[in-house]
Design an enzyme around this catalytic site. Structure first.
Site, PDB file in Angstrom:
ATOM      1  N   SER A 153      -6.343   1.240   2.784  1.00 20.13           N
ATOM      2  CA  SER A 153      -7.223   2.003   2.033  1.00 20.13           C
ATOM      3  C   SER A 153      -7.111   2.012   0.585  1.00 20.13           C
ATOM      4  O   SER A 153      -8.178   1.997  -0.096  1.00 20.13           O
ATOM      5  CB  SER A 153      -6.970   3.526   2.225  1.00 20.13           C
ATOM      6  N   GLY A 154      -5.951   1.189   0.108  1.00 17.22           N
ATOM      7  CA  GLY A 154      -5.970   0.919  -1.431  1.00 17.22           C
ATOM      8  C   GLY A 154      -6.746  -0.351  -1.861  1.00 17.22           C
ATOM      9  O   GLY A 154      -7.123  -1.204  -0.747  1.00 17.22           O
ATOM     10  N   GLU A 155      -7.030  -0.708  -2.971  1.00 16.37           N
ATOM     11  CA  GLU A 155      -7.602  -1.861  -3.415  1.00 16.37           C
ATOM     12  C   GLU A 155      -6.945  -3.202  -2.955  1.00 16.37           C
ATOM     13  O   GLU A 155      -7.576  -4.167  -2.568  1.00 16.37           O
ATOM     14  CB  GLU A 155      -7.722  -1.872  -5.032  1.00 16.37           C
ATOM     15  N   THR A 156      -5.612  -3.041  -2.989  1.00 16.74           N
ATOM     16  CA  THR A 156      -4.966  -4.535  -2.496  1.00 16.74           C
ATOM     17  C   THR A 156      -4.991  -4.567  -1.386  1.00 16.74           C
ATOM     18  O   THR A 156      -5.276  -5.621  -0.634  1.00 16.74           O
ATOM     19  CB  THR A 156      -3.540  -4.503  -3.173  1.00 16.74           C
ATOM     20  N   ARG A 209      -2.441   7.295   6.655  1.00 19.54           N
ATOM     21  CA  ARG A 209      -2.539   8.652   6.708  1.00 19.54           C
ATOM     22  C   ARG A 209      -3.859   9.170   7.229  1.00 19.54           C
ATOM     23  O   ARG A 209      -4.190  10.258   7.541  1.00 19.54           O
ATOM     24  CB  ARG A 209      -2.481   9.467   5.389  1.00 19.54           C
ATOM     25  N   ARG A 210      -4.777   8.154   7.205  1.00 20.67           N
ATOM     26  CA  ARG A 210      -6.360   8.698   7.739  1.00 20.67           C
ATOM     27  C   ARG A 210      -6.892   7.558   8.400  1.00 20.67           C
ATOM     28  O   ARG A 210      -6.503   6.263   8.253  1.00 20.67           O
ATOM     29  CB  ARG A 210      -7.214   9.171   6.815  1.00 20.67           C
ATOM     30  N   TYR A 238       4.715  -1.938  -8.747  1.00 20.87           N
ATOM     31  CA  TYR A 238       5.315  -1.070 -10.042  1.00 20.87           C
ATOM     32  C   TYR A 238       6.728  -1.423 -10.364  1.00 20.87           C
ATOM     33  O   TYR A 238       7.601  -1.482  -9.103  1.00 20.87           O
ATOM     34  CB  TYR A 238       5.005   0.515  -9.819  1.00 20.87           C
ATOM     35  N   LYS A 250      10.644  -0.647  -8.131  1.00 20.70           N
ATOM     36  CA  LYS A 250      10.636  -1.830  -7.469  1.00 20.70           C
ATOM     37  C   LYS A 250      12.087  -2.518  -7.124  1.00 20.70           C
ATOM     38  O   LYS A 250      12.287  -2.902  -6.106  1.00 20.70           O
ATOM     39  CB  LYS A 250       9.786  -2.938  -8.041  1.00 20.70           C
ATOM     40  N   LEU A 257      -3.125  -5.578 -12.427  1.00 20.58           N
ATOM     41  CA  LEU A 257      -3.943  -5.980 -11.495  1.00 20.58           C
ATOM     42  C   LEU A 257      -5.419  -5.799 -12.054  1.00 20.58           C
ATOM     43  O   LEU A 257      -5.858  -4.521 -12.294  1.00 20.58           O
ATOM     44  CB  LEU A 257      -4.065  -5.025  -9.990  1.00 20.58           C
TER      45      LEU A 257
END
Length: 225
Positions: free
Chosen positions: A23-26, A48-49, A129, A133, A156
């Site tokens: 669901s994130g950009e990457t 989570r969804r 990050y 990391k 990014l």
């Protein structure tokens, strides 16, 4: 490097994968690349969804909804995959210091542990990050995956749906000079393409850390399709 031949060869292996953080950009960019290239026989999204997609190309995706605070209860979601992609990540501004560590370290490490226990042979992870990391990379390396690839992209370049003022300023500056400052920024599409290309090639190393320059090089190969 004949990318078309590599893709066809990989399809013959009939491999499956899971993506964390789709669901994130990457994660979105990575999923798009994987679906368009059709290199996996089965793609599972763990998050989570439930996500919704209008494009019919996404209709055969398998989705597993989990509670990251109770991941042990969802071990089944991590079973039976050949390749795992981890694109989980947040910021301290959004999640707070403790929440940041919980997502970027605890969730990532527990997911890797469950994937290894579930038979995942090839763990390709993206860690975006710097603060946690190094620690989480070392801990995942200790799990002993057949192949473990960690990606360390620079700033990014992405149009986020959520507001991150500091990132916006950095992106506007670096984006304008991205062809010059190739070590300072990178587009999410380039990162996603690099992860796919690196999956297709036979890994020479059991553990590999890819810095921004290497990611850019792989991304360029992926763009030549």
């Amino acid at each position: 490097m004949d990318l078309n031949a590599m893709e066809e060869h990989y399809r013959q292996k009939n491999r499956t994968c899971f993506i964390l953080g789709a669901s994130g950009e990457t994660g979105k960019a990575l999923l798009k690349e994987i679906v368009e290239r059709n290199i996996f026989s089965k793609i599972t999204l763990i998050g989570r969804r439930q996500l919704t997609f209008e494009d019919k190309a996404y209709e055969n995706l398998v989705q597993k909804v989990v509670d990251f605070e109770k991941l042990d209860e969802y071990a089944e979601a991590f079973h039976g995959h050949d390749v795992g992609y981890c694109c989980l990540g947040t910021t301290k501004a959004k999640a707070g210091a403790e929440g940041f560590v919980r997502v970027d370290h605890d969730y990532v490490l527990k997911s890797a542990e469950l994937a290894k226990a579930g038979g995942c042979a090839d763990k390709t992870s993206s860690f975006l990050y710097l603060k946690t990391k190094g620690q989480v990379e070392a801990e995942i390396e200790d799990l002993g995956f057949e192949r473990f690839s960690a990606y360390r992209p620079a700033v990014l370049l992405v149009d986020r749906e959520e507001s991150r003022p500091a990132e916006w300023v950095a992106q506007k500056f670096l984006g304008a000079f991205s062809s010059v400052f190739t070590t300072m920024s990178i587009s999410i599409t380039t990162v996603a393409r690099a992860m796919v290309v690196n999956t297709l090639k036979d890994g020479e190393k059991k553990v590999e850390i890819l810095e921004n320059k290497a990611i850019c090089n792989f991304g360029k190969i992926g763009a030549k399709k």
